[in-house]
Scaffold this motif. Structure first.
Motif, PDB file in Angstrom:
ATOM      1  N   MET A   1      -7.505  -6.834   2.371  1.00 31.54           N
ATOM      2  CA  MET A   1      -8.818  -6.185   2.346  1.00 31.54           C
ATOM      3  C   MET A   1      -9.224  -5.912   0.901  1.00 31.54           C
ATOM      4  O   MET A   1      -8.394  -5.551   0.078  1.00 31.54           O
ATOM      5  N   SER A   2     -10.504  -6.114   0.599  1.00 34.17           N
ATOM      6  CA  SER A   2     -10.981  -5.890  -0.755  1.00 34.17           C
ATOM      7  C   SER A   2     -10.779  -4.434  -1.155  1.00 34.17           C
ATOM      8  O   SER A   2     -11.022  -3.515  -0.378  1.00 34.17           O
ATOM      9  N   ASP A   3     -10.320  -4.232  -2.405  1.00 35.36           N
ATOM     10  CA  ASP A   3     -10.134  -2.866  -2.894  1.00 35.36           C
ATOM     11  C   ASP A   3     -11.373  -2.357  -3.619  1.00 35.36           C
ATOM     12  O   ASP A   3     -11.324  -1.342  -4.305  1.00 35.36           O
ATOM     13  N   ASP A   4     -12.498  -3.046  -3.445  1.00 40.75           N
ATOM     14  CA  ASP A   4     -13.786  -2.607  -3.970  1.00 40.75           C
ATOM     15  C   ASP A   4     -14.625  -2.151  -2.772  1.00 40.75           C
ATOM     16  O   ASP A   4     -15.087  -2.979  -1.979  1.00 40.75           O
ATOM     17  N   PRO A   5     -14.815  -0.842  -2.602  1.00 34.13           N
ATOM     18  CA  PRO A   5     -15.502  -0.344  -1.406  1.00 34.13           C
ATOM     19  C   PRO A   5     -16.903  -0.922  -1.214  1.00 34.13           C
ATOM     20  O   PRO A   5     -17.298  -1.229  -0.090  1.00 34.13           O
ATOM     21  N   GLN A   6     -17.649  -1.079  -2.289  1.00 34.57           N
ATOM     22  CA  GLN A   6     -18.996  -1.625  -2.168  1.00 34.57           C
ATOM     23  C   GLN A   6     -18.955  -3.085  -1.728  1.00 34.57           C
ATOM     24  O   GLN A   6     -19.765  -3.520  -0.908  1.00 34.57           O
ATOM     25  N   THR A   7     -18.003  -3.833  -2.257  1.00 37.29           N
ATOM     26  CA  THR A   7     -17.826  -5.221  -1.832  1.00 37.29           C
ATOM     27  C   THR A   7     -17.509  -5.276  -0.340  1.00 37.29           C
ATOM     28  O   THR A   7     -18.056  -6.095   0.400  1.00 37.29           O
TER      29      THR A   7
END
Length: 216
Positions: A1-7
């Motif tokens: 899972m992406s660790d960039d919340p907005q992404t």
């Protein structure tokens, strides 16, 4: 899972799709970046000298002094603020991609601050590039893995930077990785690509590699 919340939120807003997945970088893949950036730098009193495969160390001010890393970062930010006035489609992009559009899910993944999302989306829309756009400030591998979502279908990823291709390889070992860079002069300065990455000389060869990888 992406660790960039907005992404992650942007990806979750994209409709679920079970077709083969084709993820495209934007700068130097969908859009020309280096050529327009160099021309803009000149209009601002700077000079770009392609000495190494990098931005840092290649940009010089009006006094002939090399721009600092902080100054380069500020210049890139300023350029992205007015990107719509300078950037154009990479040569051959629309024609090469059109045959794949109905058979694959195509998503654009650009590494840039989220604050530029609306400007970039507006630019792409003005150029009739209507595929979903995702911005990320973190590694691209987790973002591509989240886009893929474990679907039972192949994935191909096209980018101009080897470290982004390697990031995707770590997150999705079965992904087909394709290198493409619009600016030929800088591409000639690039270090050799890691093993397993397909080198495409233009959009025609990149699209053909993607077509084969996705079984289309």
């Amino acid at each position: 899972m992406s660790d960039d919340p907005q992404t992650r939120r942007q990806i979750e807003a994209i409709a679920n799709d079970h077709r083969p997945l084709l993820v495209l970088d934007v700068d130097e893949v969908v859009l020309e970046f280096l050529g327009p950036f160099m021309r803009w730098l000149q209009s601002e009193g700077y000079t770009f000298r392609p000495l190494t495969f990098a931005l840092n160390g290649n940009i010089f001010d009006a006094k002939g002094e090399v721009a600092s890393k902080t100054e380069v970062e500020a210049l890139v930010t300023r350029f992205f603020d007015i990107q719509h006035e300078w950037q154009v489609l990479a040569d051959g992009f629309p024609e090469a991609l059109e045959p794949l559009a109905d058979s694959a899910q195509i998503v654009l993944l650009t590494a840039m601050p989220h604050q530029h999302f609306e400007a970039r989306e507006a630019l792409l829309t003005s150029l009739s590039v209507l595929y979903p756009l995702v911005t990320t400030e973190k590694a691209k591998g987790p973002a591509v893995a989240l886009l893929h979502g474990g679907r039972d279908a192949p994935v191909a990823f096209i980018d101009d930077m080897a470290y982004n291709l390697i990031s995707v390889a770590k997150s999705l070992p079965d992904a087909t990785l394709i290198h493409l860079m619009a600016h030929r002069q800088m591409r000639e300065l690039m270090p050799p690509l890691p093993q397993g990455i397909v080198a495409a000389s233009d959009w025609s060869s990149a699209a053909e590699a993607a077509r084969k990888a996705l079984g289309l």
